[in-house]
Structures are given as C-alpha cells and as structure tokens.
Scaffold this active site. Sequence first.
Site, short mmCIF file in Angstrom:
data_model
loop_
_atom_site.label_atom_id
_atom_site.label_comp_id
_atom_site.label_asym_id
_atom_site.label_seq_id
_atom_site.Cartn_x
_atom_site.Cartn_y
_atom_site.Cartn_z
N CYS A 2 -77.11 21.50 8.67
CA CYS A 2 -78.37 21.76 7.99
C CYS A 2 -78.80 23.21 8.13
O CYS A 2 -78.11 24.03 8.72
CB CYS A 2 -79.47 20.86 8.58
N ASN A 100 -79.78 21.55 13.56
CA ASN A 100 -78.61 21.88 12.76
C ASN A 100 -77.39 21.70 13.63
O ASN A 100 -77.27 22.34 14.68
CB ASN A 100 -78.69 23.34 12.27
N GLY A 101 -76.48 20.81 13.24
CA GLY A 101 -75.28 20.66 14.05
C GLY A 101 -74.63 19.30 13.93
O GLY A 101 -74.95 18.51 13.02
N GLU A 102 -73.74 19.04 14.84
CA GLU A 102 -73.03 17.77 14.90
C GLU A 102 -72.68 17.51 16.36
O GLU A 102 -72.01 18.33 17.01
CB GLU A 102 -71.76 17.82 14.06
N ASP A 125 -77.07 11.59 14.79
CA ASP A 125 -76.97 12.30 16.06
C ASP A 125 -78.26 13.05 16.35
O ASP A 125 -78.55 13.39 17.50
CB ASP A 125 -75.76 13.25 16.06
#
Length: 655
Positions: A2, A100-102, A125
């Site tokens: 994102c 923002n991420g995984e 997540d």
Amino acid sequence: MCGIAGIYNRAGGPVDLAELEAMTQAQTHRGPDGEGYVFLAMGGNEKPIAISGSLFNSIRRVPSKYSLGFGHRRLAILDPSPLGHQPMASENGAVWITYNGEIYNYLELGQELQSLGWCFRSRTDTEVVLNAYQQWGMDCLHRLNGMFAFAIWDGPRNQLFCARDRLGMKPFYYRHRDNRFAFGSEIKALLKGAFAATGPNEKTIYDFLVFGLQDHSEETFFKDIVQLPPGHQLVVDRDRVRMDQWWDLPPSDESAHLNDQEAIQQFSDLLRDAVRIHLRSDTVVGSCLSGGLDSSSVVCLAADLRRSSEAGNKVRADSSRLKTFSACFEDPRFDERPYLHQAVTHSEADSVEVYPDGRTLFGEMPTILRFQEEPFGGTSYLAQWAVMQTASRHGVKVLLDGQGGDELLCGYPGYWGSYWGDLFRGGAWGTLLKEMRAYRASQAAVHPTVWANLARAVLPRQAVAWARMRMKGHSLWINPEFSSAYADRQAQVVYEQRFPSSLANHMAAYLQRSSLPALLHHEDRNSMAFSIESRLPFLDMRVVEFLVRLPPRLKLQNGLSKVILRQAMRNVLPEPIRMRTDKMGFVTPQDQWLRESWRPDIEGILNERSFHERPYWDSRKAQQVYREYCHGTRQMGKTVWRWISLELWHQQFFQ
C-alpha cells in the site's frame, strides 16, 4: 502492499484536509484498490472521524481538536474484502494503524495471538500487526517476519509509533519542522501543501556522483526530507521525536557449532520454507527470472512447492504453473536465455520474455524518474522497469525475486578481495594461494573490484580513499569547488569496522549501506509503479540471520561463491545453473546505449544551459570526457550515466 501518509500537528491545530488527501492520492499507484482516512484528537475524548473513499466527497473540514490524520491507499493481496480496509482501528477504537507491507508469518502470529485471547475480524496481516502491538508493544517488531513500514496511533499513550522493517524493503519518508510531523511511503507525498518548498541536497548528490551511493543514510536527494533507516523506529509525541534502532546484524558467529552438512541442510530447509510463506496470497503470484543462481533457486523451489501443495491453501490455485518474467537481449553478451530456458523447463513454468528497447526506455525516463523520485546508478533498473510493466499487463499482482542473495552469499566478485585480505592478514598463506589459483581457474580474468577490496582490507583508510579518487577519474570532470566543499565525505569509501574480519565488514556495508538499500529502493518503486508487490525470499529474517553468521568457507571456497546455496540446490536446479561461475542478472547493453543509441540525446543534454549551470561539474570537461568515452579511450559509463540521471532528475523535480 500500500501507500501510507500522515500529518501530526504536535502543537495542536486541525489537519489540512486538502494536503492530506493530496499526499495520499499522490500514491494511488501503490494502492489502486481502495482509499481511506481517519482523523484523531489528542486525549482520546473525541470520537475518531473515519472516512472510506475520497475526502473531498465526504467532508470539508475537521474540528480544531483533530490534529492527527492518517491516509491510506490499498493494494489488496490478503483478504481483499472491505474488512481489510485501512486505516484500521483496534476493537475498542483506541489504537489506529496505517500500514504498508506483508508479514509472511501472519498466520502463525495470528494463531498465537488468538491463543492469548485476541479476536480477529479479518484475514489480513494488518490486523495481526495491530493486535501484536497491543499485546507486546514495540517489542512486537521482533516477531514480524516480513517487509513493512507503518504508523500506529496509540491513544492511551497519546503517541505516534512508526517503524520500518529490518533491511528497508518498504520505504518510510518524513519531514519534521515547527512541531509539524508528516510522513509517507514516497517522497512525492511530502512535496504537497505547506511542505512543498524544498531543493536538492548537495551532500547526497556528491555521494552519488563520486561514490555511486544512494539510500546509504537518512538523507535523501531532497533537502529537509529524510527516511527512517532500516531496522529503526520513531516515537512522536507532543514533547519530542525520538528515533531508535530496533534491529541490527547479528554480531556473533552462532552457527559455528554446526558442521558443514548440518548447515547446508538447515539452510535448505530455511530457504524452502521462506519461499513457501512468500507464496501466501489471495491473488496471482509470479516470479522474476534472470537465469542466475538466486532467481532460478526461487523459481524452482516455488514450482516444486506449488506442485506438491506444500504451501497450503494460501497459494492461489488458478494454475499449477508459475509464470516467470525475464529481460532478454539479442546480443549474447547481455543475454541469459540459455540458462533461463533451462530453469523454465526444469520448473515447468510459463515464461514471458521481455526485450527492453533502449530508445523507448530513454524516452520514458521522465516517467521513470517521477516514480523512482531520485536518480539511479545504472541502466539495469530500466530493464527491471520493462519487466514489471509486462508483468502488470499479464495481470500479475505479486512477483517473487532473488534480491539479497548476492549480498548474503558473497555473490559479487569484490568479496573475494576482502576474503583474500583476511587470509593475508591472518597469515594463512597456503589457503590464500590455493584460493587465488582456484579463482583464476574459474574466471576469465580477475575483476577490478577484487583488487579494490583487497586494498581496502590491507591498506590504511586514507590511502584507499586517495587511490580511489585517482583511479575513478573524478578529477577530470568534477567542479573543484564542489569537490572541496564535501572532501570530508571521502571516508565513505571505507567500510565501517564493526566486525573482526574484512569480509564481515564488507557484507555489512553491502547489506545496510552501499548495495542492497539502493536495490530495494528501485525494486519497490519499479514494482509499485505498476501496482505489483515484489517479494524477496532471501531476505526472510530467518535466512538473513542464519547466513550472516556462517563462516566464510560456506560462502567462498575453491574459486566458487555461494557455496552453501549451490550445495543446498543440488537436485533442485539444473546443473549448468547450479555451477555457473559468471554473473549477469538483468544486465543491459549500457555502453552501447550510452555511446550509440542515446548519443544524440546525451549530447543535447550536455549542451543544455541547465547542465552548464549545475555546480557539480565542469560542463566543458564533462563534454570532453563523454567524447573520449564514446571513442573508447575512457571507460566511464557509470559516471556518464550518473550525470544524465541526475540532470534529468533535476529537470523533473526542480524545473
């Protein structure tokens, strides 16, 4: 994956709605699947104002007490339902996150949190991170295995908590001035509204032109815009802004007790599991493939996992065949098709070959720089841009890649120089001679960076800095006044002495300062320009912390690099790939483009008034150097490209 944005007026006063919306929408490409905002008042006595969609269509102003605002653009990878909408609140509404991420171990973390009494409304997540923070506070960072940059408003503590992943796979930029703190996933978000006025940062420009460095410090190419360094966290409240490092490379060799076969098996298991959890997705997953050892290992492991269904129900079952994307060239000097075809056949992948066109890519430079936001040091990133563009056209939203393998496994030629230097200084003459002979037997010639890093390992720091300046030819073109103003930055050419060996210091520098940070910057921008999430299994935290502790013999031995990976990939990779000794990796015909294809364009740029007015170079001397380079009498392609990239960046952002 994102785009995040936020404004915090620490001394009070309402958030500027138009500015926050402009910051958020400047990052639409990072999240085309949704838009959201929340406005929060200090003290927790006012109800949060949460908005889904455009601000302009929902609200005209917020009351003066609402001095914090979050914005978010969503790229839906996990749980694409509205339950994954951001900014996201805790169950009681006291804690909010824009993220923002995984987090690849989100399933395991979620199960642990459920056992501790936490409930989940979504399968994202994001909610795992939010609940992990409420359970463990800032220490939750050590439990997150993935790439991330986020901001959390902790209402009960009345503080903003921001963090970035260990190696900086996801970006976090901010500006802080006059009790006003603003942040975003990209620099362009911070060029809006009251903060818009800025200028070029000459210190960073000097480091780029002279040392080829980028993303090596907090500073960016823009004055007053800084980045949160990898592995760092920020706490912002009314009284102060405090930054701390929460992660660093492990200091000790804790794997020394393993014998070589145990280490190989453990690494094999770790890498396979890293690929497994990196395949978790609710959308289509593909992979970049160069034909080199790293990307081929990722592709072959991924294909094997998909065939055997070891990845579980979070691997999308549209097709059992992995789709790969490769940059190819007709000139065999820059083409890896003989190897990548073997990887494709072995993995039974669906291969898409991309043929980057130099003329087209140069014409796209204004657009590429607008997404990259800063100059970049080589044309290989143009090939990567073309690959990401093609993957997007094929509907792929997640791509695996092999970044990090070279840094962790000593894949660059220069590592041999550091290793030889350690053997020399340690008096291991027999081993040194044996390794030098083995290297010469496996390589057509000794790469120049081998000698450069051998010198770094055995010569005084001042001598190394002086010799580098002389050999690189910067005095032929640099403006003496500019050079003199930043002469104190010469020490940057020497690796920081943090560990006992030169090889360990070299690896640390490449992982945290002089190689990987820039690669991750460009990987993120090129992929997100096309709304693609790029995932890097070699940078799984377990793999990183295991590999940096290994003794040199498991990385460099008998003239071969990446020894442990080669052993672990036995019966996984085709033998010609497993035993490759040359290194390419999305290489481009850079000299041909600079000397021939782009020559009229470059000569035009070098003749422009703006180029002559830059304080960095003597433009007449630069023109002469370029002519000599085109005639083949000077090998300065990297330097020429930096001039052009920097000049076009200036024109994009400051003219």
